[in-house]
Design a protein around this motif. Structure first.
Motif, PDB file in Angstrom:
ATOM      1  N   ILE A 152      -5.959   4.238   6.523  1.00  0.00           N
ATOM      2  CA  ILE A 152      -6.863   3.291   7.189  1.00  0.00           C
ATOM      3  C   ILE A 152      -6.113   2.471   8.237  1.00  0.00           C
ATOM      4  CG2 ILE A 152      -8.299   1.245   6.821  1.00  0.00           C
ATOM      5  CD1 ILE A 152      -9.036   2.373   4.091  1.00  0.00           C
ATOM      6  N   ASN A 153      -4.888   2.011   7.909  1.00  0.00           N
ATOM      7  CA  ASN A 153      -4.114   1.212   8.852  1.00  0.00           C
ATOM      8  C   ASN A 153      -3.700   2.018  10.077  1.00  0.00           C
ATOM      9  OD1 ASN A 153      -4.262  -1.096   7.282  1.00  0.00           O
ATOM     10  ND2 ASN A 153      -2.403  -0.583   6.108  1.00  0.00           N
ATOM     11  N   SER A 154      -3.474   3.308   9.867  1.00  0.00           N
ATOM     12  CA  SER A 154      -3.084   4.133  11.011  1.00  0.00           C
ATOM     13  C   SER A 154      -4.231   4.325  11.993  1.00  0.00           C
ATOM     14  CB  SER A 154      -2.576   5.486  10.517  1.00  0.00           C
ATOM     15  OG  SER A 154      -3.615   6.182   9.852  1.00  0.00           O
ATOM     16  N   LYS A 155      -5.440   4.340  11.483  1.00  0.00           N
ATOM     17  CA  LYS A 155      -6.598   4.503  12.361  1.00  0.00           C
ATOM     18  C   LYS A 155      -7.058   3.177  12.937  1.00  0.00           C
ATOM     19  CE  LYS A 155      -8.442   8.696  10.204  1.00  0.00           C
ATOM     20  NZ  LYS A 155      -9.614   9.310   9.538  1.00  0.00           N
ATOM     21  N   PHE A 156      -6.959   2.112  12.177  1.00  0.00           N
ATOM     22  CA  PHE A 156      -7.396   0.791  12.622  1.00  0.00           C
ATOM     23  C   PHE A 156      -6.233  -0.192  12.421  1.00  0.00           C
ATOM     24  CE2 PHE A 156     -10.954   3.111  10.749  1.00  0.00           C
ATOM     25  CZ  PHE A 156     -11.815   3.189  11.842  1.00  0.00           C
ATOM     26  N   PRO A 157      -5.244  -0.259  13.365  1.00  0.00           N
ATOM     27  CA  PRO A 157      -4.073  -1.152  13.216  1.00  0.00           C
ATOM     28  C   PRO A 157      -4.480  -2.620  13.261  1.00  0.00           C
ATOM     29  CG  PRO A 157      -4.111  -0.162  15.398  1.00  0.00           C
ATOM     30  CD  PRO A 157      -5.192   0.530  14.615  1.00  0.00           C
ATOM     31  N   LEU A 158      -3.795  -3.441  12.413  1.00  0.00           N
ATOM     32  CA  LEU A 158      -4.057  -4.865  12.352  1.00  0.00           C
ATOM     33  C   LEU A 158      -2.996  -5.613  13.199  1.00  0.00           C
ATOM     34  CD1 LEU A 158      -4.769  -5.220   8.542  1.00  0.00           C
ATOM     35  CD2 LEU A 158      -6.428  -5.074  10.401  1.00  0.00           C
ATOM     36  N   HIS A 159      -3.394  -6.706  13.904  1.00  0.00           N
ATOM     37  CA  HIS A 159      -2.505  -7.524  14.727  1.00  0.00           C
ATOM     38  C   HIS A 159      -2.374  -8.910  14.094  1.00  0.00           C
ATOM     39  CE1 HIS A 159      -2.588  -4.527  17.923  1.00  0.00           C
ATOM     40  NE2 HIS A 159      -3.910  -4.453  17.683  1.00  0.00           N
TER      41      HIS A 159
END
Length: 295
Positions: free
Chosen positions: A281-288
């Motif tokens: 999930i993090n690879s598709k939707f990276p968090l900043h």
């Protein structure tokens, strides 16, 4: 009748009364009497004769219709029927012999059609002997209800019928292969829940559709001591599991047991699966960590 009355009236009058005036009066009276007789129907006997003839014709038609027990009756095509009739139709107990095929139907009839319990036998051309073809219930001229049918291949079906087709519960003995199917049928095909036992000892029990294994079922291999359970589609196994079944009684069991698959540490497996899912999930939707923007 009219001529008789006219002669009677002329004879009744004396010669003096037969003058022209008296004779005219006599003729008028004769016409009145004749008219009255016509009204009451006495001077027209052909009307009564017509009604009588009609009644006699109706009675003759009724008497000419075959009813009750009769001797052998031959049709134009050469077929023979011996038995009971009702209003010119085969009704009750009777036996029919077809000239062309030589088949014999012996049993119940209803209003001209095979209906009730009966036996159908056919003539074998090779031996010139009769053999049973069907024994059971009929309705409206077709096999309907419970019955036993004998096929040319010596296969035998015993069970329910609907309009000349195997439908309902039934058991089929396949003589050529030695297999036996027992279960539900629909329009001459295995359909529903059923079990087939093969000549080699294996058997399948489960769902059928249009004559093929379809849906969930189990296939047993008693000679190897194994059982396959899964899903079939059009007679082909698509997905399932193989396990040991009756291994101790098997004639030729497999060399090794099928190992039991199980989780050693269920919690660690779940934790690992959750972490892998979060990484995807993090690879598709990276968090900043910070957000930038203009005021």
């Amino acid at each position: 009748m009219a001529c008789f009355l006219f002669a009677f009236i002329i004879t009744f009058f004396t010669p003096q009364q037969r003058s022209y005036s008296n004779f005219s009066l006599m003729c008028c009276r004769f016409l009145h009497i004749t008219s009255y007789l016509c009204d009451i129907g006495l001077s027209m006997p052909h009307l009564k004769t017509s009604q009588t003839n009609q009644l006699l014709t109706t009675l003759s038609d009724t008497q000419s219709k075959k009813s009750g027990l009769r001797c052998t009756v031959y049709s134009v095509s050469g077929n023979e029927y011996t038995g009971e009739w009702l209003n010119n139709k085969k009704h009750g107990k009777g036996s029919q012999v077809w000239k062309k095929s030589g088949a014999i139907y012996n049993g119940d009839w209803k209003f001209g059609k095979r209906d009730g319990y009966a036996t159908l036998s056919v003539l074998l051309p090779e031996t010139k002997e009769y053999a049973r073809k069907h024994c059971g219930e009929w309705k409206n001229g077709k096999k309907h209800g419970y019955g036993m049918h004998f096929y040319k291949s010596s296969s035998v079906y015993e069970g329910e019928w609907s309009e000349d087709q195997r439908s309902g519960w039934g058991r089929m003995y396949y003589n050529t292969s030695g297999d036996i199917y027992e279960g539900e049928w629909l329009k001459d095909r295995n359909h529903g829940q059923g079990t087939i036992r093969f000549a080699n000892g294996n058997w399948y029990e489960g769902s059928w559709r249009d004559g093929k294994k379809n849906g969930t079922g189990k296939f047993f291999y008693p000679d190897k001591g194994q059982m396959y359970e899964g899903i079939w589609m059009d007679g082909v196994a698509k997905c399932g599991t193989m396990s040991d079944f009756g291994r101790n009684e098997a004639l030729t069991p497999t060399k090794y047991l099928i190992p039991q698959l199980q989780l050693v540490d269920m919690q660690s497996v779940l934790s690992e699966a959750q972490s892998d899912n979060l990484e995807r999930i993090n690879s598709k939707f990276p968090l900043h960590d910070t957000l930038t923007g203009t005021e």
